[in-house]
Motif scaffolding. Structure first.
Motif, PDB file in Angstrom:
ATOM      1  N   THR A  47       0.852 -75.243 113.788  1.00 38.91           N
ATOM      2  CA  THR A  47      -0.299 -74.555 113.210  1.00 38.91           C
ATOM      3  C   THR A  47       0.083 -73.584 112.094  1.00 38.91           C
ATOM      4  O   THR A  47      -0.798 -72.929 111.538  1.00 38.91           O
ATOM      5  CB  THR A  47      -1.067 -73.765 114.300  1.00 38.91           C
ATOM      6  OG1 THR A  47      -0.245 -72.717 114.806  1.00 38.91           O
ATOM      7  CG2 THR A  47      -1.514 -74.676 115.425  1.00 38.91           C
ATOM      8  N   THR A  48       1.375 -73.468 111.782  1.00 39.37           N
ATOM      9  CA  THR A  48       1.813 -72.515 110.764  1.00 39.37           C
ATOM     10  C   THR A  48       1.617 -73.123 109.372  1.00 39.37           C
ATOM     11  O   THR A  48       2.457 -73.897 108.898  1.00 39.37           O
ATOM     12  CB  THR A  48       3.282 -72.118 110.956  1.00 39.37           C
ATOM     13  OG1 THR A  48       3.442 -71.541 112.257  1.00 39.37           O
ATOM     14  CG2 THR A  48       3.701 -71.095 109.900  1.00 39.37           C
ATOM     15  N   THR A  49       0.516 -72.805 108.733  1.00 34.92           N
ATOM     16  CA  THR A  49       0.256 -73.254 107.374  1.00 34.92           C
ATOM     17  C   THR A  49       0.924 -72.287 106.387  1.00 34.92           C
ATOM     18  O   THR A  49       1.532 -71.291 106.784  1.00 34.92           O
ATOM     19  CB  THR A  49      -1.254 -73.314 107.110  1.00 34.92           C
ATOM     20  OG1 THR A  49      -1.830 -72.019 107.361  1.00 34.92           O
ATOM     21  CG2 THR A  49      -1.919 -74.336 108.018  1.00 34.92           C
ATOM     22  N   MET A  50       0.793 -72.567 105.106  1.00 35.92           N
ATOM     23  CA  MET A  50       1.469 -71.738 104.108  1.00 35.92           C
ATOM     24  C   MET A  50       1.024 -70.277 104.147  1.00 35.92           C
ATOM     25  O   MET A  50       1.867 -69.379 104.079  1.00 35.92           O
ATOM     26  CB  MET A  50       1.269 -72.334 102.717  1.00 35.92           C
ATOM     27  CG  MET A  50       2.145 -73.552 102.471  1.00 35.92           C
ATOM     28  SD  MET A  50       2.338 -73.922 100.712  1.00 35.92           S
ATOM     29  CE  MET A  50       0.660 -74.375 100.318  1.00 35.92           C
ATOM     30  N   PRO A  51      -0.286 -69.964 104.216  1.00 35.26           N
ATOM     31  CA  PRO A  51      -0.649 -68.549 104.291  1.00 35.26           C
ATOM     32  C   PRO A  51      -0.050 -67.844 105.502  1.00 35.26           C
ATOM     33  O   PRO A  51       0.376 -66.693 105.405  1.00 35.26           O
ATOM     34  CB  PRO A  51      -2.182 -68.588 104.367  1.00 35.26           C
ATOM     35  CG  PRO A  51      -2.566 -69.871 103.710  1.00 35.26           C
ATOM     36  CD  PRO A  51      -1.481 -70.826 104.092  1.00 35.26           C
ATOM     37  N   LEU A  52      -0.002 -68.541 106.639  1.00 40.19           N
ATOM     38  CA  LEU A  52       0.613 -67.936 107.823  1.00 40.19           C
ATOM     39  C   LEU A  52       2.122 -67.785 107.642  1.00 40.19           C
ATOM     40  O   LEU A  52       2.717 -66.799 108.090  1.00 40.19           O
ATOM     41  CB  LEU A  52       0.318 -68.782 109.061  1.00 40.19           C
ATOM     42  CG  LEU A  52      -0.986 -68.488 109.813  1.00 40.19           C
ATOM     43  CD1 LEU A  52      -2.201 -68.795 108.945  1.00 40.19           C
ATOM     44  CD2 LEU A  52      -1.058 -69.271 111.117  1.00 40.19           C
ATOM     45  N   ALA A  53       2.736 -68.755 106.977  1.00 43.79           N
ATOM     46  CA  ALA A  53       4.171 -68.666 106.723  1.00 43.79           C
ATOM     47  C   ALA A  53       4.486 -67.491 105.801  1.00 43.79           C
ATOM     48  O   ALA A  53       5.521 -66.837 105.959  1.00 43.79           O
ATOM     49  CB  ALA A  53       4.675 -69.973 106.114  1.00 43.79           C
ATOM     50  N   VAL A  54       3.603 -67.227 104.830  1.00 38.25           N
ATOM     51  CA  VAL A  54       3.784 -66.064 103.957  1.00 38.25           C
ATOM     52  C   VAL A  54       3.769 -64.787 104.784  1.00 38.25           C
ATOM     53  O   VAL A  54       4.609 -63.892 104.614  1.00 38.25           O
ATOM     54  CB  VAL A  54       2.693 -66.023 102.878  1.00 38.25           C
ATOM     55  CG1 VAL A  54       2.739 -64.709 102.102  1.00 38.25           C
ATOM     56  CG2 VAL A  54       2.849 -67.190 101.916  1.00 38.25           C
ATOM     57  N   TYR A  55       2.811 -64.689 105.678  1.00 29.28           N
ATOM     58  CA  TYR A  55       2.687 -63.497 106.518  1.00 29.28           C
ATOM     59  C   TYR A  55       3.934 -63.286 107.377  1.00 29.28           C
ATOM     60  O   TYR A  55       4.436 -62.168 107.504  1.00 29.28           O
ATOM     61  CB  TYR A  55       1.445 -63.645 107.400  1.00 29.28           C
ATOM     62  CG  TYR A  55       1.218 -62.503 108.358  1.00 29.28           C
ATOM     63  CD1 TYR A  55       0.711 -61.291 107.919  1.00 29.28           C
ATOM     64  CD2 TYR A  55       1.511 -62.646 109.721  1.00 29.28           C
ATOM     65  CE1 TYR A  55       0.505 -60.243 108.796  1.00 29.28           C
ATOM     66  CE2 TYR A  55       1.307 -61.609 110.605  1.00 29.28           C
ATOM     67  CZ  TYR A  55       0.803 -60.412 110.139  1.00 29.28           C
ATOM     68  OH  TYR A  55       0.606 -59.373 111.019  1.00 29.28           O
ATOM     69  N   LEU A  56       4.448 -64.361 107.958  1.00 26.95           N
ATOM     70  CA  LEU A  56       5.647 -64.256 108.794  1.00 26.95           C
ATOM     71  C   LEU A  56       6.878 -63.906 107.969  1.00 26.95           C
ATOM     72  O   LEU A  56       7.706 -63.085 108.362  1.00 26.95           O
ATOM     73  CB  LEU A  56       5.884 -65.572 109.536  1.00 26.95           C
ATOM     74  CG  LEU A  56       4.979 -65.886 110.718  1.00 26.95           C
ATOM     75  CD1 LEU A  56       5.364 -67.237 111.306  1.00 26.95           C
ATOM     76  CD2 LEU A  56       5.093 -64.805 111.790  1.00 26.95           C
ATOM     77  N   ALA A  57       6.999 -64.550 106.796  1.00 25.18           N
ATOM     78  CA  ALA A  57       8.192 -64.372 105.984  1.00 25.18           C
ATOM     79  C   ALA A  57       8.305 -62.970 105.405  1.00 25.18           C
ATOM     80  O   ALA A  57       9.415 -62.526 105.083  1.00 25.18           O
ATOM     81  CB  ALA A  57       8.208 -65.400 104.850  1.00 25.18           C
ATOM     82  N   LEU A  58       7.191 -62.273 105.248  1.00 24.32           N
ATOM     83  CA  LEU A  58       7.242 -60.915 104.706  1.00 24.32           C
ATOM     84  C   LEU A  58       8.111 -59.999 105.550  1.00 24.32           C
ATOM     85  O   LEU A  58       8.717 -59.058 105.037  1.00 24.32           O
ATOM     86  CB  LEU A  58       5.823 -60.335 104.601  1.00 24.32           C
ATOM     87  CG  LEU A  58       5.012 -60.754 103.384  1.00 24.32           C
ATOM     88  CD1 LEU A  58       3.597 -60.220 103.485  1.00 24.32           C
ATOM     89  CD2 LEU A  58       5.673 -60.261 102.098  1.00 24.32           C
ATOM     90  N   GLU A  59       8.205 -60.262 106.843  1.00 25.43           N
ATOM     91  CA  GLU A  59       8.977 -59.403 107.733  1.00 25.43           C
ATOM     92  C   GLU A  59      10.450 -59.787 107.780  1.00 25.43           C
ATOM     93  O   GLU A  59      11.310 -58.931 107.986  1.00 25.43           O
ATOM     94  CB  GLU A  59       8.393 -59.460 109.145  1.00 25.43           C
ATOM     95  CG  GLU A  59       6.943 -58.972 109.227  1.00 25.43           C
ATOM     96  CD  GLU A  59       6.415 -59.027 110.646  1.00 25.43           C
ATOM     97  OE1 GLU A  59       7.157 -59.507 111.526  1.00 25.43           O
ATOM     98  OE2 GLU A  59       5.273 -58.592 110.872  1.00 25.43           O
ATOM     99  N   THR A  60      10.760 -61.069 107.599  1.00 25.35           N
ATOM    100  CA  THR A  60      12.129 -61.531 107.778  1.00 25.35           C
ATOM    101  C   THR A  60      12.793 -62.019 106.487  1.00 25.35           C
ATOM    102  O   THR A  60      14.004 -61.858 106.317  1.00 25.35           O
ATOM    103  CB  THR A  60      12.173 -62.665 108.816  1.00 25.35           C
ATOM    104  OG1 THR A  60      11.318 -63.735 108.366  1.00 25.35           O
ATOM    105  CG2 THR A  60      11.666 -62.159 110.166  1.00 25.35           C
ATOM    106  N   ASP A  61      12.016 -62.630 105.606  1.00 27.13           N
ATOM    107  CA  ASP A  61      12.580 -63.212 104.385  1.00 27.13           C
ATOM    108  C   ASP A  61      11.577 -63.058 103.241  1.00 27.13           C
ATOM    109  O   ASP A  61      10.831 -63.997 102.931  1.00 27.13           O
ATOM    110  CB  ASP A  61      12.913 -64.688 104.610  1.00 27.13           C
ATOM    111  CG  ASP A  61      13.721 -65.275 103.467  1.00 27.13           C
ATOM    112  OD1 ASP A  61      13.955 -64.558 102.474  1.00 27.13           O
ATOM    113  OD2 ASP A  61      14.108 -66.454 103.556  1.00 27.13           O
ATOM    114  N   PRO A  62      11.529 -61.897 102.596  1.00 28.88           N
ATOM    115  CA  PRO A  62      10.550 -61.666 101.529  1.00 28.88           C
ATOM    116  C   PRO A  62      10.638 -62.673 100.386  1.00 28.88           C
ATOM    117  O   PRO A  62       9.614 -63.017  99.784  1.00 28.88           O
ATOM    118  CB  PRO A  62      10.890 -60.251 101.046  1.00 28.88           C
ATOM    119  CG  PRO A  62      11.578 -59.607 102.204  1.00 28.88           C
ATOM    120  CD  PRO A  62      12.343 -60.702 102.875  1.00 28.88           C
TER     121      PRO A  62
END
Length: 271
Positions: free
Chosen positions: A226-241
């Motif tokens: 269920t991790t689409t691109m907008p969700l991946a952006v949100y997750l990546a901000l914390e670990t891999d900007p």
């Protein structure tokens, strides 16, 4: 006559100086954040990140879900637009307002509403789960449903506007010649409003591709599922900007392409 035309053109070309500064400020307010993405983008590692497993997985899932959601919107939204444009319905204004509610409703609220209706304990979802074992929340199908719910009004509004602007004399002529309503719709009405259908489809697809709030509320955030691109952006901000910037640039490019492709239609208005 040429002198009068020149004077009118000169009047049109005059610009109130007092409006220039706020206009420039507004332009900067809208463009500077987007330019910030370009400035901070990791251009050296861009190819590597674009073809990484995480980005590729999110991109494929986003494209698949957005396309499926758009297909659902076409199947359901075009008939709904025709109903709003041509049928004499009691309370049609209220129905139209309800159809466009997802445009102004916070997406998270839309996700909560979907959970209450289609969740395992929802008004409809409980029967789907008990009778058929079907559970939509926190699945890829749930992503498609959430995106379709949010994006469908874009298609309906565009197609309804095209239907209202279309010349109905051709449909009347087809009916006079003995064509059935379904044949008239397929061979006369639909081709005449096809530019509106195409514009609505593109907007619907772009909106579905960028959906975040309803998706994370109704479908959750499970990588590969269920991790689409907008969700991946949100997750990546914390670990891999840097990965977040790359994903954001992909979404930005898609948005720009959509807007440029529809620019002529917006300027000319419905066909």
């Amino acid at each position: 006559m040429s002198g009068a035309s020149a004077r009118r053109r000169a009047v049109r070309e005059r610009r109130p100086v007092i409006l220039v500064l706020p206009a420039v400020c507004a332009l900067a307010f809208l463009l500077v954040p987007l330019l910030g993405l370009l400035v901070r983008a990791p251009w050296r590692t861009m190819p590597e990140r674009l073809f990484s497993a995480e980005v590729g997985q999110a991109l494929r899932l986003s494209l698949l879900c957005a396309t499926l959601a758009t297909g659902i919107c076409l199947v359901l939204g075009v008939p709904l637009a025709w109903l709003l444009a041509r049928a004499e319905l009691p309370g049609r204004g209220l129905i139209r307002a309800l159809v466009t509610v997802p445009l102004v409703l916070p997406p998270v609220v839309g996700g909560v509403a979907l959970l209450l209706v289609l969740g395992r304990r929802g008004l409809v979802g409980q029967y789907a789960y008990d009778w058929f074992g079907v559970a939509l929340p926190f699945t890829t199908a749930g992503v498609v449903v959430a995106e379709a719910f949010v994006a469908m009004p874009f298609l309906v509004i565009s197609v309804e506007g095209a239907l209202r602007a279309a010349d109905t004399r051709y449909e009347d002529a087809a009916a006079t010649l003995g064509a059935s309503p379904w044949y008239t719709f397929r061979r006369v009405t639909l081709p005449s409003v096809m530019p509106g259908v195409v514009a609505g489809t593109v907007l619907c697809w772009a909106r579905a591709l960028g959906e975040f709030g309803a998706t994370i509320t109704f479908a959750g955030n499970f990588p590969g599922k269920t991790t689409t691109m907008p969700l991946a952006v949100y997750l990546a901000l914390e670990t891999d900007p840097d990965a977040a910037i790359v994903l954001s640039l992909v979404l930005l490019v898609v948005s720009v392409v959509v807007l440029v492709s529809l620019r002529e239609r917006w300027i000319r208005g419905p066909v």
